[in-house]
Write a protein that holds these residues in place. Structure first.
Motif, mmCIF file in Angstrom:
data_model
loop_
_atom_site.group_PDB
_atom_site.id
_atom_site.type_symbol
_atom_site.label_atom_id
_atom_site.label_comp_id
_atom_site.label_asym_id
_atom_site.label_seq_id
_atom_site.Cartn_x
_atom_site.Cartn_y
_atom_site.Cartn_z
ATOM 1 N N PRO A 1 0.711 -1.127 -0.015
ATOM 2 C CA PRO A 1 0.017 0.144 -0.125
ATOM 3 C C PRO A 1 0.834 1.135 0.248
ATOM 4 O O PRO A 1 0.387 2.287 -0.589
ATOM 5 C CB PRO A 1 -0.889 -0.063 1.178
ATOM 6 C CG PRO A 1 -0.689 -1.476 1.638
ATOM 7 C CD PRO A 1 0.312 -2.021 1.097
ATOM 8 N N SER A 2 2.081 1.191 0.697
ATOM 9 C CA SER A 2 2.785 2.366 0.684
ATOM 10 C C SER A 2 3.230 2.938 -0.823
ATOM 11 O O SER A 2 3.717 3.943 -0.827
ATOM 12 C CB SER A 2 3.971 2.276 1.690
ATOM 13 O OG SER A 2 4.794 1.138 1.119
ATOM 14 N N THR A 3 3.433 2.015 -1.657
ATOM 15 C CA THR A 3 3.773 2.155 -3.135
ATOM 16 C C THR A 3 2.651 2.518 -3.969
ATOM 17 O O THR A 3 2.938 2.908 -5.084
ATOM 18 C CB THR A 3 4.543 1.040 -3.636
ATOM 19 O OG1 THR A 3 3.682 -0.189 -3.787
ATOM 20 C CG2 THR A 3 5.551 0.559 -2.647
ATOM 21 N N SER A 4 1.346 2.532 -3.244
ATOM 22 C CA SER A 4 0.366 2.764 -4.333
ATOM 23 C C SER A 4 0.311 4.347 -4.790
ATOM 24 O O SER A 4 0.698 5.076 -3.802
ATOM 25 C CB SER A 4 -1.018 2.476 -3.576
ATOM 26 O OG SER A 4 -1.147 1.176 -3.370
ATOM 27 N N PRO A 5 -0.487 4.633 -5.826
ATOM 28 C CA PRO A 5 -0.647 5.901 -6.217
ATOM 29 C C PRO A 5 -1.718 6.561 -5.240
ATOM 30 O O PRO A 5 -2.286 5.861 -4.582
ATOM 31 C CB PRO A 5 -1.330 5.884 -7.604
ATOM 32 C CG PRO A 5 -1.263 4.291 -7.831
ATOM 33 C CD PRO A 5 -1.098 3.496 -6.575
ATOM 34 N N PRO A 6 -1.397 7.825 -4.980
ATOM 35 C CA PRO A 6 -2.280 8.853 -3.971
ATOM 36 C C PRO A 6 -3.710 8.579 -4.453
ATOM 37 O O PRO A 6 -4.135 8.328 -5.504
ATOM 38 C CB PRO A 6 -1.748 10.111 -4.290
ATOM 39 C CG PRO A 6 -1.122 10.063 -5.555
ATOM 40 C CD PRO A 6 -0.556 8.630 -6.000
ATOM 41 N N LEU A 7 -4.618 8.816 -3.477
ATOM 42 C CA LEU A 7 -6.045 8.457 -3.612
ATOM 43 C C LEU A 7 -6.711 9.800 -4.274
ATOM 44 O O LEU A 7 -6.866 10.677 -3.593
ATOM 45 C CB LEU A 7 -6.604 8.138 -2.476
ATOM 46 C CG LEU A 7 -6.198 6.530 -1.987
ATOM 47 C CD1 LEU A 7 -6.571 6.564 -0.484
ATOM 48 C CD2 LEU A 7 -6.707 5.864 -2.713
ATOM 49 N N THR A 8 -6.511 10.084 -5.477
ATOM 50 C CA THR A 8 -6.849 11.176 -6.217
ATOM 51 C C THR A 8 -7.665 10.730 -7.361
ATOM 52 O O THR A 8 -7.394 9.767 -7.742
ATOM 53 C CB THR A 8 -5.704 12.095 -6.685
ATOM 54 O OG1 THR A 8 -4.988 11.323 -7.703
ATOM 55 C CG2 THR A 8 -4.848 12.568 -5.574
ATOM 56 N N ARG A 9 -8.183 11.696 -8.086
ATOM 57 C CA ARG A 9 -8.940 11.578 -9.230
ATOM 58 C C ARG A 9 -8.079 11.100 -10.325
ATOM 59 O O ARG A 9 -8.437 10.322 -11.282
ATOM 60 C CB ARG A 9 -9.686 12.688 -9.694
ATOM 61 C CG ARG A 9 -10.827 12.712 -11.034
ATOM 62 C CD ARG A 9 -11.745 13.847 -11.140
ATOM 63 N NE ARG A 9 -12.737 13.360 -12.089
ATOM 64 C CZ ARG A 9 -12.947 13.694 -13.286
ATOM 65 N NH1 ARG A 9 -12.062 14.378 -13.917
ATOM 66 N NH2 ARG A 9 -13.992 13.247 -14.161
ATOM 67 N N ALA A 10 -6.780 11.691 -10.289
ATOM 68 C CA ALA A 10 -5.893 11.446 -11.621
ATOM 69 C C ALA A 10 -5.570 9.967 -11.379
ATOM 70 O O ALA A 10 -5.206 9.364 -12.469
ATOM 71 C CB ALA A 10 -4.637 12.259 -11.368
ATOM 72 N N SER A 11 -5.454 9.442 -10.211
ATOM 73 C CA SER A 11 -5.194 7.937 -9.967
ATOM 74 C C SER A 11 -6.084 7.143 -10.406
ATOM 75 O O SER A 11 -5.888 5.914 -11.045
ATOM 76 C CB SER A 11 -4.613 7.632 -8.428
ATOM 77 O OG SER A 11 -3.566 8.247 -8.200
ATOM 78 N N VAL A 12 -7.298 7.575 -10.459
ATOM 79 C CA VAL A 12 -8.452 6.720 -10.797
ATOM 80 C C VAL A 12 -8.291 6.621 -12.449
ATOM 81 O O VAL A 12 -8.621 5.649 -12.999
ATOM 82 C CB VAL A 12 -9.939 7.178 -10.504
ATOM 83 C CG1 VAL A 12 -11.027 6.529 -10.905
ATOM 84 C CG2 VAL A 12 -10.003 7.253 -8.966
ATOM 85 N N GLN A 13 -8.047 7.916 -13.076
ATOM 86 C CA GLN A 13 -7.862 7.886 -14.486
ATOM 87 C C GLN A 13 -6.645 6.928 -14.929
ATOM 88 O O GLN A 13 -6.833 6.439 -15.890
ATOM 89 C CB GLN A 13 -7.742 9.227 -15.008
ATOM 90 C CG GLN A 13 -8.982 10.309 -14.753
ATOM 91 C CD GLN A 13 -8.282 11.674 -14.860
ATOM 92 O OE1 GLN A 13 -7.594 12.200 -14.556
ATOM 93 N NE2 GLN A 13 -9.529 12.582 -15.496
ATOM 94 N N ALA A 14 -5.874 6.947 -13.982
ATOM 95 C CA ALA A 14 -4.660 6.090 -14.600
ATOM 96 C C ALA A 14 -4.950 4.633 -14.089
ATOM 97 O O ALA A 14 -4.566 3.687 -15.059
ATOM 98 C CB ALA A 14 -3.396 6.379 -13.524
ATOM 99 N N ALA A 15 -5.941 4.170 -13.227
ATOM 100 C CA ALA A 15 -6.147 2.977 -13.130
ATOM 101 C C ALA A 15 -6.996 2.492 -14.214
ATOM 102 O O ALA A 15 -6.859 1.352 -14.656
ATOM 103 C CB ALA A 15 -7.171 2.682 -11.760
#
Lengths: 374, 374
Positions: free
Chosen positions: A4-18
């Protein structure tokens, strides 16, 4: 699953990347509209209908509602859970050293009797990664055989309680070196789950049925259990102005997230036999941070068992969709919860609201539904 | 309904024109794919499965099939019939003199106990045209009240047989001046019905799931009753190279179109109690001209009751769609009819076929389905 510590930040941009990562593997599920459900939701309930409820004697609310149903029941494995599972697997494949250190051979492990297990088994199989599923003896034969025979998962049985399942899960992880992939309390799962609402936003904008001339939905409502779907949805809407709401069954205290939300303290234990059997889990810690601490969810609402059944029947009859009871809790709120409806009346006025409603899944035993509808 | 002699010619271009006319009123229904049904259809049946059938002892066929399901169960009023009804009404509005001579006030009339009545009532209501429905006393209360209460139709009851219904229909037409809109045996209805397959062709081409690099489907299969859907589909494919097939229930001779097709003579009378209750009507004369005389349909196939039930169950369980028994007859052919499957094996070879399958409707009594699945 990536650390979890290496996960992308919890942001809208990270949802887009997902979404970019999982797009090759999941369905872009359809968004449906339904005139007769809009009409039903936009008619005030009668005084008779409110009798015996907490709103008895009040003037019924007059919201104007146009629904946009995101059909995750039509998703791979029949539920939005495919999104988080594929995202977890894809993130794992990107983790530095994972492949080199034999991570692929050691595989993944989870404990679940429901959609998450099937989703993880399917996602792992797609990348030819071994998958271990810990499941209680009491799980349905159909689900176990689907995970094993269709998706090639290794099944290990456990006792029914959470500690028993976790213990077996830990043992399997220790023995095989498989990475534990939790069902909701992990950034990668949350970001994957949020991709459904991200798609919905674009589909609303592009829809020929969008006659309002609006560029965005007013709000989105999703069911809430462990909170992966709701918190992911909230992240997908951050900064857009789209309001996000969560829906829960009220039966036997299954509305733990709602109670926690309004008391300021997360409730960590729930025991409810609600018909919405996907929503019996208490809200996880990471989702709570998004939903409550970051204030990305505007409100939480709950409905009773009969209202869930009624909404489910409407969806089957009017929309021709097979949905599980958990999937329609958001719709049930919009149809039957006067508090929610009053808010839409006040906030939406005569123009009303374009409301996104996420149907989370369609995995339901036809025999059980036959009993329900008989 | 416009006078048939003034209708557009029965061509692909006329189906395209029909789509332009009705697009504002009908759903562009989703096209869904399903990996597990593809896998099932592409696995040879076992010798045990063929036992007791006409193919017992033969080597099972090995077709490769990729399905593209056109979901007209998700269409307005729950069936493709909305397309023909809207087209009939739009054509009527375009008929010279109709409006000036009071045609709008006199309205439309039809006799039907099923989807056509609901579709016509809905289409007429949308244009504020009165609609008269002749229906047998035995019709389901739910359907009658939907036509009357939801769509504002005027209901007149009749005896159950076709001559009794037609007599009452003629009387209402004479008394009110309403124009008769038949359920399938009319060019406007056929052209409207064909728009579903026209959309499907474009949706296949544009789909992100279309990995074959092909520009067009190999074939489309639809259910066949009066023949409006099948002949319209055939017209939508004319000149494209897409093969068109019809599917019927075999029970009690409901495969009248198939028998007529292979004997060279249209069968005008059918009496079958097949579970696929939308497919009990014999093929109409105008559809027959398209299907047989113009050779626009490549072949006709039939399946038994158990196979229809099995296909229906698969669609409910794997695709999460509510479909009526009539809707899945094409899928049942592709899954269970060895003659069809052998043809796909031979024609499609190792590459296989991209097969369009039209799910015609989803209007089914949940109580009846509960019995079926209990």
């Amino acid at each position: 699953m990536a650390d979890p510590s290496t996960s992308p930040p919890l942001t809208r941009a990270s949802v887009q990347a997902a979404l970019k990562l999982i797009e090759p593997y999941v369905h872009k599920t359809p968004v449906l509209t339904n005139t007769s459900l809009n009409r039903l939701a936009s008619a005030p309930r009668t005084a008779a209908e409110l009798e015996g409820t907490e709103w008895a004697g009040q003037t019924p609310a007059k919201p104007v509602l146009r629904f946009w149903f995101k059909c995750e029941n039509l998703q791979k494995i029949g539920a939005f859970k495919a999104r988080g599972a594929f995202h977890a697997i894809e993130r794992l494949k990107l983790e530095p050293g994972w492949e080199e250190n034999g991570g692929r051979e050691r595989g993944v492990v989870t404990h679940s009797s429901g959609n998450h297990a099937q989703a993880l088994a399917f996602a792992a199989q797609t990348s030819r990664i071994p998958c271990h599923i810990i499941t209680p003896h009491s799980s349905s034969r159909a689900k176990i055989s689907a995970a094993r025979d269709t998706y090639g998962a290794h099944i290990t049985f456990s006792g029914p309680t959470h500690p028993e399942r976790q213990a077996v899960c830990d043992a399997v992880a220790a023995q095989t070196g498989a990475r534990f992939v939790p069902p909701y309390n992990h950034p990668d799962i949350i970001l994957g789950a949020g991709t459904a609402a991200l798609e919905l936003q674009a589909q609303f904008f592009a829809s020929p049925n969008n006659n309002s001339g609006r560029r965005r939905l007013n709000a989105i409502i999703t069911p809430c259990s462990g909170g992966g779907l709701l918190s992911g949805t909230a992240l997908s809407c951050e900064g857009t102005g789209i309001l996000v709401f969560g829906a829960e069954p009220s039966y036997q205290g299954a509305d733990d997230a709602r109670r926690g939300f309004y008391s300021g303290k997360r409730i960590e234990f729930v025991k409810s036999e609600t018909i919405a059997d996907g929503l019996r889990t208490p809200l996880g810690e990471i989702p709570w941070g998004v939903i409550y601490e970051r204030r990305l969810v505007k409100g939480m609402y709950s409905v009773g068992e009969e209202q869930i059944k009624a909404a489910m029947r409407l969806v089957w009859e009017r929309m021709k969709l097979v949905v599980e009871p958990s999937a329609v809790v958001g719709l049930a709120v919009a149809l039957y919860n006067e508090e929610f409806r009053r808010m839409v009346e006040v906030e939406g006025g005569e123009e009303g609201w374009d409301l996104g409603v996420v149907f989370s899944g369609g995995n339901v035993d036809l025999e059980k539904v036959a009993d329900l509808f008989a």
